[in-house]
Write a protein that holds these residues in place. Structure first.
Motif, PDB file in Angstrom:
ATOM      1  N   SER A 620     -16.280  61.711 -65.419  1.00 49.41           N
ATOM      2  CA  SER A 620     -15.774  60.555 -64.676  1.00 49.41           C
ATOM      3  C   SER A 620     -16.114  59.295 -65.446  1.00 49.41           C
ATOM      4  O   SER A 620     -17.296  59.051 -65.759  1.00 49.41           O
ATOM      5  CB  SER A 620     -16.396  60.508 -63.279  1.00 49.41           C
ATOM      6  N   GLU A 621     -15.091  58.491 -65.744  1.00 52.08           N
ATOM      7  CA  GLU A 621     -15.327  57.246 -66.473  1.00 52.08           C
ATOM      8  C   GLU A 621     -16.230  56.306 -65.673  1.00 52.08           C
ATOM      9  O   GLU A 621     -17.052  55.584 -66.238  1.00 52.08           O
ATOM     10  CB  GLU A 621     -13.992  56.548 -66.789  1.00 52.08           C
ATOM     11  N   SER A 622     -16.067  56.327 -64.354  1.00 56.32           N
ATOM     12  CA  SER A 622     -16.900  55.443 -63.524  1.00 56.32           C
ATOM     13  C   SER A 622     -18.287  56.019 -63.314  1.00 56.32           C
ATOM     14  O   SER A 622     -19.250  55.280 -63.080  1.00 56.32           O
ATOM     15  CB  SER A 622     -16.226  55.204 -62.175  1.00 56.32           C
ATOM     16  N   GLY A 623     -18.422  57.346 -63.397  1.00 55.06           N
ATOM     17  CA  GLY A 623     -19.709  57.987 -63.125  1.00 55.06           C
ATOM     18  C   GLY A 623     -20.791  57.620 -64.107  1.00 55.06           C
ATOM     19  O   GLY A 623     -21.985  57.670 -63.776  1.00 55.06           O
ATOM     20  N   ILE A 624     -20.418  57.235 -65.317  1.00 53.00           N
ATOM     21  CA  ILE A 624     -21.423  56.925 -66.339  1.00 53.00           C
ATOM     22  C   ILE A 624     -22.122  55.592 -66.070  1.00 53.00           C
ATOM     23  O   ILE A 624     -23.199  55.323 -66.608  1.00 53.00           O
ATOM     24  CB  ILE A 624     -20.774  56.938 -67.737  1.00 53.00           C
TER      25      ILE A 624
END
Length: 823
Positions: A620-624
């Motif tokens: 997930s791009e936002s999870g990082i």
């Protein structure tokens, strides 16, 4: 606050580790060893974040083990030979070695930028002649022992890759590399007699108690040990036809026999038949059908009656002999007794050709009738229509009927295996040359040890036009016979690249040894591998072959162990948009992009925190963002106290602490226990990170209350514990914070925090209160509360459940519950 300049911090610490040789190790009898390994990568191009996961897992384990006093071997290398490089060379018009070396350089740069703790002096590449020299040496030793041999055999031929594939590489009739349909051809091939180790491969699984059960099940099924019976069916004027069956209790129901189209008796059986030529033509058509499709039942069942009959040795009945496309040579004996009432394939064939169906095993319930049977019954039951064996349960009939065959001389109990010998011949350039020559006078002649390695010629043409490029290099093909000195032709087949990966982990221990494949003293010190991390997809390929190779090395006197790996840990795959991340799907993320934006430590932490390591992880791009914010929180926390702590003398944490300091110290030591357990025992790295996040939250909550006075040493202990526990996950930022706190020794040389059980004890504990076995309430009491105090509080909290009842007994299970028994 000092800036968290991750680019500067990470590159600076990577240079220091390299300059100091921080991860180089040697045998040290004074320290316990730990061999931690991930499956070596294939240098097919730049790595993506899907590859990074297993490297992160082993790096955490390796770094934590080092801090706990172990001498850790954590090497890396390149599985560098194989079809992709050769195909890429053809597509790009470059030499496969150039393509491979460039990929190795790029991938090595990426791994170094992520800060993995590899001893780079031990790096190997299987395309180095220094390495494949010993593939050839092993081959010659196996040739001497009869393990390596040459035979004409039906093989799996991939027309796209223009090479032969092992059975394991052609599952479902599809090439494992290019996914094209595989064809069948008869060719002279080189094999390794892995079947000579089939019982050991099964029996030694008892030693693999730290391997996942699903891997062991796959390997057991692949070896495929099947106890049963061999039975000879007489044929008038000819040799008997031998069959193997696991269900000899059904043999009275055999109403016909079926031979594989390739069976050597087929032509003999057709001799004298009135229309033999027409039958042979139909059988030839069956033989030409795709072998794998026949095995998998992907073609319609077809047969040809030979015109001959065999005698069922149990019943004396004459039964017709057919040739059918659903029977294959190489599986069993290439001939079967057909019992249509109890085998679905046989039933389908019998209905198609109007053959008898006879029930000989009756299950519980309504009796089966062969004339009306809609599907075969393949379970056990009561034997019927079977002469002297009528009425016996199947499990009792099977051994008695096998023994009767042996007594009468027409059969015996025996065992067969699904495992086939390992086909290692490949008609490609980019592999290890097989070290033999062919001489008109002396036949197959091994290349002498002193002439090894047989090196791949650099000038082979790569045109993509069929055939093996090595065949087109006269200087390579034209050789001299080592035995007679006459002209000879060099073998142009190369070895399956699974040969390279079957023993590479021994070579890491002495990568430049020039008088043998591995240093025996180093092997004795480092082996077995303590932890091996890699994909579950290797369960029946690499992992079977590597177990075989170790046993072969043992028999050569090179090692004194049966199994190379103690604990196997298959990591889950990284997914994106619901699919496994892969170049072919176009859904990969380059670690370089993530590192440029967030830093290597953030990428490592995200990959390890996002999911349990054995399960799939959805990228997930936002999870990082969350892991990056967490590292900033830790950085700010340490930064606030670094200047003061770096100049203050280190003080012991007092025995008597105010409540806030006591709460913080308890959390610190509970976290030490939890993180240690999650890394060491469970390999649940995501929950270890979660525990560290909880500890950091607790430090923030109590920071102002413990920053001064008797709690201050506890605050320093908490900060340094966070850094040491977090170090295996995010080593660059942790080294920087550790130095800023005034430490001169790197964390690579710093010990793991010591757990204090007394400090971790809760002041109060919660106990469940049961009434006649049912939980009716809970109480919180001081840990040291007396028995009478606990009883009184327990009876008070469940008072409404005691009304009108007599309390007979109150039992206390320390630390767990209070049990009230009433009448």
């Amino acid at each position: 606050m000092a800036d968290y300049d991750f680019q500067d911090i990470e590159t600076r610490w990577q240079k220091r580790w390299a300059d100091e040789g921080a991860f180089e190790v040697h045998e040290d009898p004074g320290k316990p060893k730990y061999y931690c390994l991930e499956m070596l990568p294939y240098p097919s191009g730049n790595i993506h974040v899907g590859h990074v996961r297993n490297y992160c897992i082993t790096d955490v384990i390796s770094r934590s083990k080092t801090m706990r006093g172990f001498n850790v071997m954590h090497p890396i290398g390149w599985d560098a030979l194989g079809l992709p490089a050769e195909n890429a060379a053809i597509q790009r018009g470059i030499h496969p070695e150039k393509w491979t070396r460039e990929n190795i350089a790029g991938m090595k740069r990426q791994l170094q930028r992520l800060g993995f703790s590899y001893p780079w002096s031990r790096e190997i590449a299987t395309c180095d002649a220094e390495y494949y020299h010993w593939n050839q040496w092993f081959f010659l030793r196996m040739l001497e022992k009869g393990i390596a041999y040459r035979a004409n055999s039906p093989v799996n031929w991939c027309p796209s890759c223009q090479t032969v594939l092992a059975n394991e590489q052609a599952e479902g009739g599809i090439c494992w590399r290019c996914k094209h349909q595989v064809q069948q051809r008869d060719m002279e091939q080189w094999f390794l007699r892995i079947t000579g180790y089939q019982d050991e491969l099964l029996d030694d699984m008892a030693e693999l108690d730290h391997w996942p059960e699903r891997v062991l099940v796959q390997q057991k099924n692949w070896v495929g040990k099947s106890p049963g019976a061999e039975v000879d069916f007489p044929v008038d004027g000819l040799e008997p036809i031998r069959i193997f069956t696991t269900r000899v209790d059904t043999i009275y129901g055999a109403t016909f026999m079926v031979l594989a189209p390739e069976h050597p008796m087929v032509d003999t059986l057709l001799e004298g038949a009135p229309d033999a030529a027409a039958r042979k033509e139909r059988i030839a058509r069956l033989r030409a059908q795709d072998r794998r499709a026949r095995l998998e039942g992907q073609v319609d069942k077809e047969g040809v009656f030979t015109g001959r009959h065999a005698t069922n040795p149990y019943s004396g009945e004459k039964i017709p002999i057919w040739v059918g496309n659903f029977v294959l040579m190489g599986y069993g004996t290439g001939a079967i007794m057909s019992v249509p009432a109890h085998d679905e394939r046989d039933l389908e064939f019998a209905r198609k050709y109007g053959l008898d169906v006879r029930v000989v095993v009756q299950p519980e319930g309504p009796e089966l009738d062969g004339a009306t049977l809609e599907e075969a019954y393949d379970g056990e039951g009561r034997v019927v229509n079977s002469g002297p064996f009528d009425g016996l349960p199947s499990e009792e009939a099977i051994p008695k009927m096998a023994a009767w065959a042996e007594e009468k001389g027409f059969g015996k109990a025996t065992i067969t295996y699904r495992l086939k010998d390992w086909l290692i011949s490949r008609q490609r350039y980019w592999g290890t040359p097989i070290p033999v020559v062919y001489c008109d006078k002396d036949g197959v002649v091994p290349v002498p040890d002193e002439q090894l390695p047989v090196v791949l010629p650099p000038d082979a043409p790569f045109t993509g036009e069929g055939g093996n490029p090595l065949e087109k290099v006269p200087a390579f093909v034209n050789a001299t016979c080592p035995r007679c000195g006459g002209a000879a032709r060099r073998e142009t087949d190369t070895m399956d690249t699974f040969v390279d990966s079957s023993w590479y982990f021994y070579r890491y221990l002495s990568p430049h040894k020039d008088d043998g494949p591995a240093d025996t003293d180093a092997v004795k010190y480092w082996f077995p591998i303590d932890l091996y991390v890699g994909g579950i997809e290797h369960a029946i390929l690499h992992l079977v072959y590597s177990r075989f190779w170790t046993k072969m090395m043992r028999d050569l006197g090179l090692v004194d162990l049966n199994e190379p790996v103690v604990r196997l840990f298959p990591q889950g795959m990284v997914h994106r948009h619901g699919e496994v991340m892969s170049k072919s799907k176009g859904n990969t993320i380059a670690p370089d992009d993530v590192v440029a934006r967030y830093g290597a430590d953030t990428l490592r932490l995200y990959i390890l925190f996002a999911a349990p390591p054995e399960l799939p992880m959805e990228w997930s791009e936002s999870g990082i963002e969350g892991p990056h914010r967490f590292l900033l929180r830790v950085w700010r926390l340490v930064d606030r106290h670094a200047a003061a702590f770096s100049t203050e003398p280190l003080a012991e944490v007092p025995a008597e602490l105010p409540p806030a300091a006591r709460d913080l110290r308890r959390k610190v030591h509970q976290t030490i226990a939890r993180v240690t357990r999650d890394i060491e025992e469970r390999i649940q790295l995501n929950t270890a990170v979660a525990a560290l996040m909880e500890l950091v939250n607790e430090i923030y909550r109590l920071e102002e209350q413990v920053a001064e006075g008797p709690g201050r040493p506890g605050l320093r202990e908490a900060l340094e514990t966070v850094i040491r526990l977090l170090n295996p996950f995010t080593p660059h930022i942790c080294e920087e914070m550790w130095t800023r706190l005034g430490h001169r020794e790197t964390l690579v040389r710093t010990a793991w925090p010591v757990f204090d059980e007394e400090a971790a004890r809760e002041d109060e504990i919660e106990l469940a209160v049961q009434v006649n076995g049912k939980v009716r309430g809970r109480i919180t009491v001081a840990r040291e509360a007396g028995e009478e105090t606990v009883k009184a509080k327990a009876l008070e909290v469940v008072a409404e459940h005691l009304e009108g009842k007599q309390v007979k007994k109150v039992l206390i299970v320390p630390g767990r519950l209070v049990s009230v028994v009433v009448k």
